[in-house]
Design a protein around this motif. Structure first.
Motif, PDB file in Angstrom:
ATOM      1  N   ILE A   1       0.839  -1.193   0.000  1.00 24.86           N
ATOM      2  CA  ILE A   1       0.000   0.000   0.000  1.00 24.86           C
ATOM      3  C   ILE A   1       0.879   1.250   0.000  1.00 24.86           C
ATOM      4  CG2 ILE A   1      -1.629   1.357   1.381  1.00 24.86           C
ATOM      5  CD1 ILE A   1      -2.834  -1.352   2.302  1.00 24.86           C
ATOM      6  N   GLY A   2       1.923   1.240   0.814  1.00 25.01           N
ATOM      7  CA  GLY A   2       2.831   2.379   0.878  1.00 25.01           C
ATOM      8  C   GLY A   2       3.490   2.664  -0.465  1.00 25.01           C
ATOM      9  N   ARG A   3       3.947   1.610  -1.136  1.00 25.56           N
ATOM     10  CA  ARG A   3       4.571   1.788  -2.460  1.00 25.56           C
ATOM     11  C   ARG A   3       3.568   2.349  -3.462  1.00 25.56           C
ATOM     12  NH1 ARG A   3       6.976  -3.268  -1.566  1.00 25.56           N
ATOM     13  NH2 ARG A   3       5.428  -4.217  -2.918  1.00 25.56           N
ATOM     14  N   SER A   4       2.342   1.837  -3.426  1.00 26.46           N
ATOM     15  CA  SER A   4       1.309   2.310  -4.361  1.00 26.46           C
ATOM     16  C   SER A   4       0.982   3.777  -4.116  1.00 26.46           C
ATOM     17  CB  SER A   4       0.042   1.473  -4.225  1.00 26.46           C
ATOM     18  OG  SER A   4       0.282   0.144  -4.604  1.00 26.46           O
ATOM     19  N   LEU A   5       0.829   4.150  -2.844  1.00 30.55           N
ATOM     20  CA  LEU A   5       0.538   5.543  -2.522  1.00 30.55           C
ATOM     21  C   LEU A   5       1.680   6.461  -2.920  1.00 30.55           C
ATOM     22  CD1 LEU A   5      -1.159   5.192   0.974  1.00 30.55           C
ATOM     23  CD2 LEU A   5      -2.225   5.983  -1.135  1.00 30.55           C
TER      24      LEU A   5
ATOM     25  N   ALA B   1       3.904   5.992  -5.296  1.00 29.94           N
ATOM     26  CA  ALA B   1       3.937   6.104  -6.757  1.00 29.94           C
ATOM     27  C   ALA B   1       2.845   7.067  -7.238  1.00 29.94           C
ATOM     28  CB  ALA B   1       3.754   4.735  -7.402  1.00 29.94           C
ATOM     29  N   HIS B   2       1.665   6.945  -6.648  1.00 31.69           N
ATOM     30  CA  HIS B   2       0.558   7.815  -7.045  1.00 31.69           C
ATOM     31  C   HIS B   2       0.888   9.273  -6.734  1.00 31.69           C
ATOM     32  CE1 HIS B   2      -3.518   9.179  -7.747  1.00 31.69           C
ATOM     33  NE2 HIS B   2      -3.518   9.733  -6.539  1.00 31.69           N
ATOM     34  N   TYR B   3       1.356   9.558  -5.531  1.00 35.26           N
ATOM     35  CA  TYR B   3       1.643  10.932  -5.156  1.00 35.26           C
ATOM     36  C   TYR B   3       2.877  11.478  -5.872  1.00 35.26           C
ATOM     37  CZ  TYR B   3      -2.132  10.916  -1.843  1.00 35.26           C
ATOM     38  OH  TYR B   3      -3.379  10.870  -1.288  1.00 35.26           O
ATOM     39  N   ASP B   4       3.836  10.636  -6.179  1.00 31.42           N
ATOM     40  CA  ASP B   4       4.983  11.094  -6.974  1.00 31.42           C
ATOM     41  C   ASP B   4       4.516  11.573  -8.340  1.00 31.42           C
ATOM     42  OD1 ASP B   4       6.834  10.643  -4.981  1.00 31.42           O
ATOM     43  OD2 ASP B   4       7.561   8.739  -5.807  1.00 31.42           O
ATOM     44  N   ASP B   5       3.567  10.836  -8.935  1.00 31.31           N
ATOM     45  CA  ASP B   5       3.010  11.252 -10.229  1.00 31.31           C
ATOM     46  C   ASP B   5       2.321  12.611 -10.110  1.00 31.31           C
ATOM     47  OD1 ASP B   5       3.909   8.943 -11.439  1.00 31.31           O
ATOM     48  OD2 ASP B   5       1.958   7.937 -11.424  1.00 31.31           O
ATOM     49  N   LEU B   6       1.580  12.814  -9.027  1.00 28.79           N
ATOM     50  CA  LEU B   6       0.887  14.092  -8.835  1.00 28.79           C
ATOM     51  C   LEU B   6       1.866  15.235  -8.644  1.00 28.79           C
ATOM     52  CD1 LEU B   6      -2.041  13.096  -6.454  1.00 28.79           C
ATOM     53  CD2 LEU B   6      -2.186  13.727  -8.855  1.00 28.79           C
ATOM     54  N   ILE B   7       2.910  15.000  -7.866  1.00 24.77           N
ATOM     55  CA  ILE B   7       3.909  16.042  -7.595  1.00 24.77           C
ATOM     56  C   ILE B   7       4.624  16.448  -8.883  1.00 24.77           C
ATOM     57  CG2 ILE B   7       6.110  16.511  -6.426  1.00 24.77           C
ATOM     58  CD1 ILE B   7       3.789  16.554  -4.523  1.00 24.77           C
ATOM     59  N   ASN B   8       4.880  15.488  -9.751  1.00 26.79           N
ATOM     60  CA  ASN B   8       5.635  15.752 -10.974  1.00 26.79           C
ATOM     61  C   ASN B   8       4.765  16.171 -12.146  1.00 26.79           C
ATOM     62  OD1 ASN B   8       8.160  15.146  -9.782  1.00 26.79           O
ATOM     63  ND2 ASN B   8       7.708  12.973  -9.972  1.00 26.79           N
ATOM     64  N   ALA B   9       3.452  16.193 -11.965  1.00 23.06           N
ATOM     65  CA  ALA B   9       2.554  16.593 -13.049  1.00 23.06           C
ATOM     66  C   ALA B   9       2.705  18.090 -13.305  1.00 23.06           C
ATOM     67  CB  ALA B   9       1.112  16.263 -12.685  1.00 23.06           C
ATOM     68  N   PRO B  10       2.573  18.493 -14.561  1.00 20.45           N
ATOM     69  CA  PRO B  10       2.673  19.927 -14.857  1.00 20.45           C
ATOM     70  C   PRO B  10       1.478  20.681 -14.276  1.00 20.45           C
ATOM     71  CG  PRO B  10       2.050  18.696 -16.819  1.00 20.45           C
ATOM     72  CD  PRO B  10       2.348  17.685 -15.752  1.00 20.45           C
ATOM     73  N   ILE B  11       1.709  21.939 -13.933  1.00 26.92           N
ATOM     74  CA  ILE B  11       0.641  22.785 -13.408  1.00 26.92           C
ATOM     75  C   ILE B  11      -0.197  23.261 -14.595  1.00 26.92           C
ATOM     76  CG2 ILE B  11       0.116  24.937 -12.186  1.00 26.92           C
ATOM     77  CD1 ILE B  11       2.804  24.588 -10.742  1.00 26.92           C
ATOM     78  N   PRO B  12      -1.511  23.094 -14.519  1.00 27.08           N
ATOM     79  CA  PRO B  12      -2.367  23.544 -15.634  1.00 27.08           C
ATOM     80  C   PRO B  12      -2.216  25.040 -15.881  1.00 27.08           C
ATOM     81  CG  PRO B  12      -3.609  22.139 -14.113  1.00 27.08           C
ATOM     82  CD  PRO B  12      -2.283  22.433 -13.467  1.00 27.08           C
ATOM     83  N   ASP B  13      -2.293  25.436 -17.154  1.00 23.42           N
ATOM     84  CA  ASP B  13      -2.146  26.837 -17.543  1.00 23.42           C
ATOM     85  C   ASP B  13      -3.136  27.741 -16.811  1.00 23.42           C
ATOM     86  OD1 ASP B  13      -0.088  26.231 -19.260  1.00 23.42           O
ATOM     87  OD2 ASP B  13      -1.372  26.122 -21.046  1.00 23.42           O
ATOM     88  N   LYS B  14      -4.350  27.254 -16.570  1.00 26.34           N
ATOM     89  CA  LYS B  14      -5.362  28.054 -15.887  1.00 26.34           C
ATOM     90  C   LYS B  14      -4.878  28.467 -14.493  1.00 26.34           C
ATOM     91  CE  LYS B  14     -10.254  27.986 -14.669  1.00 26.34           C
ATOM     92  NZ  LYS B  14     -11.511  27.266 -14.793  1.00 26.34           N
ATOM     93  N   PHE B  15      -4.225  27.547 -13.777  1.00 29.98           N
ATOM     94  CA  PHE B  15      -3.700  27.864 -12.455  1.00 29.98           C
ATOM     95  C   PHE B  15      -2.538  28.846 -12.536  1.00 29.98           C
ATOM     96  CE2 PHE B  15      -5.287  23.528 -10.862  1.00 29.98           C
ATOM     97  CZ  PHE B  15      -6.507  24.072 -10.504  1.00 29.98           C
ATOM     98  N   LEU B  16      -1.695  28.693 -13.549  1.00 32.89           N
ATOM     99  CA  LEU B  16      -0.576  29.618 -13.710  1.00 32.89           C
ATOM    100  C   LEU B  16      -1.070  31.037 -13.957  1.00 32.89           C
ATOM    101  CD1 LEU B  16       1.821  27.396 -15.859  1.00 32.89           C
ATOM    102  CD2 LEU B  16       2.025  27.962 -13.427  1.00 32.89           C
ATOM    103  N   VAL B  17      -2.141  31.166 -14.763  1.00 30.70           N
ATOM    104  CA  VAL B  17      -2.727  32.481 -15.020  1.00 30.70           C
ATOM    105  C   VAL B  17      -3.281  33.066 -13.728  1.00 30.70           C
ATOM    106  CG1 VAL B  17      -4.629  33.664 -16.202  1.00 30.70           C
ATOM    107  CG2 VAL B  17      -3.212  32.035 -17.452  1.00 30.70           C
TER     108      VAL B  17
END
Length: 71
Positions: free
Chosen positions: A27-31, A33-49
């Motif tokens: 469970i720890g490894r899965s969580l 991996a999931h949160y690492d993907d979220l952290i490394n995801a690009p910030i949407p342009d709408k939020f940057l604006v």
């Protein structure tokens, strides 16, 4: 919430649910991996604006002053 589940205070304090350490590790490894993907995801342009607009608004405020919106 589900009314069939007991509240935390109603659970017998001597009753403890233990997970197998291998299950916890999985469970720890899965969580992670999931949160690492979220952290490394690009910030949407709408939020940057929106962030740029907020920074511009903050720069226009007088030093040490607050806008009427913050009160």
């Amino acid at each position: 919430m589900n009314s069939e589940l007991p509240e935390r205070d109603e659970v017998d304090p001597e009753f403890e649910t233990l997970l197998d350490p291998k299950v916890q590790e999985s469970i720890g490894r899965s969580l992670k991996a999931h949160y690492d993907d979220l952290i490394n995801a690009p910030i949407p342009d709408k939020f940057l604006v929106l962030l740029a607009q907020l920074e511009a608004t903050e720069r226009r405020l007088p030093v040490g002053g607050e806008s009427d919106e913050c009160r």
